[in-house]
Design an enzyme around this catalytic site. Sequence first.
Site, short mmCIF file in Angstrom:
data_model
loop_
_atom_site.label_atom_id
_atom_site.label_comp_id
_atom_site.label_asym_id
_atom_site.label_seq_id
_atom_site.Cartn_x
_atom_site.Cartn_y
_atom_site.Cartn_z
CG HIS A 1 -4.63 -12.35 30.46
ND1 HIS A 1 -4.45 -12.79 29.16
CD2 HIS A 1 -5.15 -13.41 31.14
CE1 HIS A 1 -4.87 -14.05 29.06
NE2 HIS A 1 -5.31 -14.43 30.25
CG ASP B 1 -4.48 -11.14 26.19
OD1 ASP B 1 -5.11 -12.16 25.84
OD2 ASP B 1 -3.82 -11.08 27.23
#
Length: 484
Positions: A20, A125
Amino acid sequence: MAVEAQELHVVFFPFLSHGHMIPTLHIARLFAARDNVKATIITTPLNMATFTKPNENSTETGAPIINIQVFKFPAKEAGLPDGCENPDQLSGPGMIKNFFKATEMLNEQLEQYLEKIRPDCLVADMFYPWATKCTSKFNIPRLVFHGFSCFSLCAQEVIRLHEPYNNVSSDDELFVLPSIPHEIQLTRLQIPEALRIEEESFLKSTINRVIESEVESYGVIVNSFYELEPDYAEFFTNELGRKAWNIGPVSVTNKSPDVKAIDKHECLKWLNSKKPNSVIYICFGSTARSIDPQLHEIAMGLESSGKQFIWVVRNKSNSNEEGKNEEVWLPPGFEQRTEGKGLIIRGWAPQVSILEHEAIGAFVTHCGWNSTLEGITAGVPMVTWPMFAEQFYNEKLVTEILKIGVPVGVKKWSMMPSVEDMIKGEAVEMALREIMDGKEVEEMRNRANKLKEMAWKAVEEGGSSYSDLSALINELRNYQSDQL
């Protein structure tokens, strides 16, 4: 005389795992490369090096500098071992709940930071669903970053909305994904268990919270490009009603400045001695776990296929008796018998540079989206070996929609591999032979090369991804001026 646009400050808050953080860094650099855009990444002390090293290189190469904001990570308070700030450090899936608890505790620090700094946008995120409420307090638009393909986002949502797995009578009976442009079939075993059980679970409630916060957010940033999956870019926006900007592949314009060091990597020298399209690259990403018997079967399949290979084996340093460990997962004498033909890399490998090498003819991948997109960008056909997350959806995209890959035959979604669900060496051998010598290999290579060309064009000035990013920046500027 034209008035110079006011500076736009965009803050990025990635989930604290390698898969990520890296694409988020690439996205932040794309924003920072535009005129009058300042980018800041929020991270924690032990994850800071992921962002500070590229900044050090940027000062030498003239690439945009990213600002870094460090939040204290509450590991102890969430029941995690002291110094654990990354899910890659967890001893097993049982601790993931604690890790999510710790990330949610970052809420207070985020609120204080937003109140003080008042940025123009927060890109948070997907695993921070609580961030949407934080930003709404200060009227700051929140964009969601999933790190998924458009197809996976669509597949995940139609499964959640329509629950088609309830229409079949057994775990291995196929069901069709409703509403979407292609006829795609899955089994219950290939979707997360949490979705198909009646009772509420941690994963099920997390997924629901993620979707709810996405619906309430300003929109979604997608690491993909329109030409790769146009039907699903349209479906996501028009049928599912999401605002989205496809700005990828984000790694293409973010080559590591440390290319000289990578070029000296032993495996690239080894590849230079090989013929075009003659070597198979095998790597299952940074978080996938492998068990010794499965690695043994991969080795058997590789040897039986007679193909040349580079095989990256990670997470095998759990034992202190490394020599003894090797004997367990490798057939005796394997490395001696495959010397010159195969190369095993233990640990990190320069994946993008390997995939882009002309000697690579195929990529055996776990179908994580970062790796899948790197394979597409390099124009390399794939053997698909999904494990968990959205990887089974990506497999369908690669094998049935794009038609640039063959499945190895994984039947079950699982974060922890087991001997019962292992892929046998014969199946590995068959998939390797098909991807390298099969009847359709030339058509597959041609399709993969066309997608590669499209990917590189998309990020060039005037390309679809470049234009989508421009449109997003303009929209954020207009939002900013409306607030003045």
